[in-house]
Design an enzyme around this catalytic site. Structure first.
Site, PDB file in Angstrom:
ATOM      1  N   SER A  12       0.840  -1.201   0.000  1.00 33.48           N
ATOM      2  CA  SER A  12       0.000   0.000   0.000  1.00 33.48           C
ATOM      3  C   SER A  12       0.871   1.245   0.000  1.00 33.48           C
ATOM      4  O   SER A  12       1.639   1.474   0.953  1.00 33.48           O
ATOM      5  CB  SER A  12      -0.900   0.015   1.233  1.00 33.48           C
ATOM      6  N   HIS A  37      -1.209  -1.419  -4.138  1.00 40.18           N
ATOM      7  CA  HIS A  37      -2.475  -1.033  -3.498  1.00 40.18           C
ATOM      8  C   HIS A  37      -2.517   0.487  -3.307  1.00 40.18           C
ATOM      9  O   HIS A  37      -1.577   1.091  -2.792  1.00 40.18           O
ATOM     10  CB  HIS A  37      -2.558  -1.732  -2.147  1.00 40.18           C
ATOM     11  N   ASP A  39      -4.832   3.523  -1.741  1.00 42.16           N
ATOM     12  CA  ASP A  39      -5.926   3.824  -0.811  1.00 42.16           C
ATOM     13  C   ASP A  39      -6.486   5.211  -1.070  1.00 42.16           C
ATOM     14  O   ASP A  39      -5.820   6.220  -0.819  1.00 42.16           O
ATOM     15  CB  ASP A  39      -5.412   3.723   0.631  1.00 42.16           C
ATOM     16  N   MET A  41      -9.213   7.938  -0.060  1.00 38.82           N
ATOM     17  CA  MET A  41     -10.081   8.292   1.081  1.00 38.82           C
ATOM     18  C   MET A  41     -10.608   9.709   0.912  1.00 38.82           C
ATOM     19  O   MET A  41      -9.886  10.597   0.453  1.00 38.82           O
ATOM     20  CB  MET A  41      -9.277   8.224   2.384  1.00 38.82           C
ATOM     21  N   HIS A  70      -8.400   0.903  -3.910  1.00 37.81           N
ATOM     22  CA  HIS A  70      -9.351   0.684  -2.812  1.00 37.81           C
ATOM     23  C   HIS A  70     -10.060   2.002  -2.520  1.00 37.81           C
ATOM     24  O   HIS A  70      -9.459   2.921  -1.979  1.00 37.81           O
ATOM     25  CB  HIS A  70      -8.540   0.188  -1.595  1.00 37.81           C
ATOM     26  N   MET A  72     -12.318   4.200  -0.503  1.00 41.25           N
ATOM     27  CA  MET A  72     -12.990   4.400   0.790  1.00 41.25           C
ATOM     28  C   MET A  72     -13.686   5.751   0.711  1.00 41.25           C
ATOM     29  O   MET A  72     -13.273   6.726   1.347  1.00 41.25           O
ATOM     30  CB  MET A  72     -11.950   4.342   1.918  1.00 41.25           C
ATOM     31  N   MET A 141     -11.394  -6.214   5.577  1.00 44.01           N
ATOM     32  CA  MET A 141     -10.616  -5.277   6.372  1.00 44.01           C
ATOM     33  C   MET A 141     -10.356  -5.900   7.745  1.00 44.01           C
ATOM     34  O   MET A 141     -11.296  -6.342   8.418  1.00 44.01           O
ATOM     35  CB  MET A 141     -11.379  -3.953   6.560  1.00 44.01           C
ATOM     36  N   ASP A 179      -6.710  -6.776   4.183  1.00 44.15           N
ATOM     37  CA  ASP A 179      -6.164  -5.417   4.261  1.00 44.15           C
ATOM     38  C   ASP A 179      -6.207  -4.896   5.695  1.00 44.15           C
ATOM     39  O   ASP A 179      -7.283  -4.746   6.270  1.00 44.15           O
ATOM     40  CB  ASP A 179      -7.002  -4.495   3.342  1.00 44.15           C
ATOM     41  N   GLY A 180      -5.005  -4.617   6.229  1.00 43.08           N
ATOM     42  CA  GLY A 180      -4.922  -3.985   7.540  1.00 43.08           C
ATOM     43  C   GLY A 180      -4.147  -4.807   8.552  1.00 43.08           C
ATOM     44  O   GLY A 180      -4.562  -5.909   8.903  1.00 43.08           O
ATOM     45  N   GLY A 181      -2.997  -4.270   8.954  1.00 46.81           N
ATOM     46  CA  GLY A 181      -2.223  -4.926  10.001  1.00 46.81           C
ATOM     47  C   GLY A 181      -1.584  -6.235   9.589  1.00 46.81           C
ATOM     48  O   GLY A 181      -1.236  -7.051  10.442  1.00 46.81           O
TER      49      GLY A 181
HETATM   50  C1  DX5 Z   1      -6.448   1.268   5.720  1.00 45.87           C
HETATM   51  C2  DX5 Z   1      -6.020   0.985   4.299  1.00 45.87           C
HETATM   52  C3  DX5 Z   1      -4.900   0.027   4.230  1.00 45.87           C
HETATM   53  C4  DX5 Z   1      -3.614   0.485   4.862  1.00 45.87           C
HETATM   54  C5  DX5 Z   1      -2.879  -0.717   5.335  1.00 45.87           C
HETATM   55  O1  DX5 Z   1      -7.556   2.064   5.692  1.00 45.87           O
HETATM   56  O2  DX5 Z   1      -7.093   0.452   3.560  1.00 45.87           O
HETATM   57  O3  DX5 Z   1      -4.684  -0.397   2.891  1.00 45.87           O
HETATM   58  O4  DX5 Z   1      -2.801   1.207   3.972  1.00 45.87           O
HETATM   59  O5  DX5 Z   1      -1.796  -0.316   6.083  1.00 45.87           O
HETATM   60  P1  DX5 Z   1      -1.049  -1.324   7.069  1.00 45.87           P
HETATM   61  O6  DX5 Z   1      -0.592  -2.477   6.261  1.00 45.87           O
HETATM   62  O7  DX5 Z   1       0.067  -0.502   7.628  1.00 45.87           O
HETATM   63  O8  DX5 Z   1      -2.057  -1.752   8.127  1.00 45.87           O
HETATM   64 ZN    ZN Z   2      -6.603  -0.414   1.559  1.00 44.66          ZN
END
Ligand code: DX5
Ligand code: ZN
Length: 220
Positions: A12, A37, A39, A41, A70, A72, A141, A179-181
């Site tokens: 990402s 990826h 993001d 937003m 992605h 959001m 997520m 996606d996430g962590g």
């Molecule tokens: C969060 C995003 C993720 C984010 C992931 O809202 O959708 O794609 O960039 O970041 P990490 O891998 O650091 O959790």
């Molecule tokens: Zn994402």
């Protein structure tokens, strides 16, 4: 989308150094990233504002790998064409922000992109069960969307397992993306539950050298 042997890694760019984004993209690409990826937003659907089609088209000019975009954002429907024009290959929307999900996914495919649905941690799998035939990617997520670098929500593991089961019994070619962590610590659990694609921001851009970071996520 057909499953490949081994997990796909989609770094990402949210965690990249934006002062040299082109170099960062080339570096992860040369280090074995499968997708990139992006993001997007809007400060309304999620409490952060990032980037739009302009940066996607800049990324397109340096990336040879698929752009995994992605969204959001609210009102995603009015921007689908803009992201297609910008060069997105996979376009994922949130059902929580798309009241006519079947129409949205169908339109994404009509525009020649792979259609994705991204589900917030609190959104049940059943909200996509009637549109599996229109889906190429199901993104779960494992943090609440809005920021990179958040902690993985461990209680999502049974949901990942259930999603794998739902996809397999549907008979459709749908990739399961997480996606996430995602990190070398959490990745083995996710692989065990049948994940196909890992998004990783901080675990790649925050953990150079990128080749080692990507290999660590694959588990070898
Ligand atoms: C969060 C995003 C993720 C984010 C992931 O809202 O959708 O794609 O960039 O970041 P990490 O891998 O650091 O959790
Ligand atoms: Zn994402």
């Amino acid at each position: 989308m057909a499953r490949k042997a081994g997990v796909l890694i989609s770094p990402s760019i949210l965690s990249a150094d934006f002062t040299c984004l082109g170099e960062e993209i080339k570096a992860v690409q040369d280090s074995g990233a499968d997708w990139l990826h992006v993001d997007v937003m809007d400060g309304a659907f999620v409490p952060n504002i990032t980037i739009g089609p302009l940066v996607v088209s800049a990324a397109r000019r340096v990336a040879d790998i698929p752009l995994d975009v992605h969204l959001m954002i609210n009102n995603a429907d009015i921007f689908l064409e803009d992201f297609q024009q910008a060069g997105a290959n996979i376009l994922a929307v949130h059902p929580e922000a798309c009241p006519h999900l079947h129409r949205t996914l169908t339109r994404i495919r009509e525009l020649g992109m792979k259609a994705g649905a991204a589900l917030n941690p609190s959104t049940p799998l059943c909200c996509v069960e009637n549109v599996l035939g229109e889906l190429d990617v199901l993104m779960l997520m494992t943090v609440n969307p809005g920021f990179g670098g958040q902690s993985f929500i461990r209680t999502m593991l049974p949901k990942v397992r259930a999603a794998r089961k739902m996809i397999d019994s549907s008979g459709f070619d749908i990739l399961l993306e997480i996606d996430g962590g995602v990190s070398p610590k959490t990745a083995p659990y996710l692989l065990n539950e049948g994940a196909d694609v890992f998004v990783a921001g901080s675990a790649v851009f925050g953990a150079p050298p990128y080749g080692d970071a990507i290999r660590a996520l694959r588990g070898h």
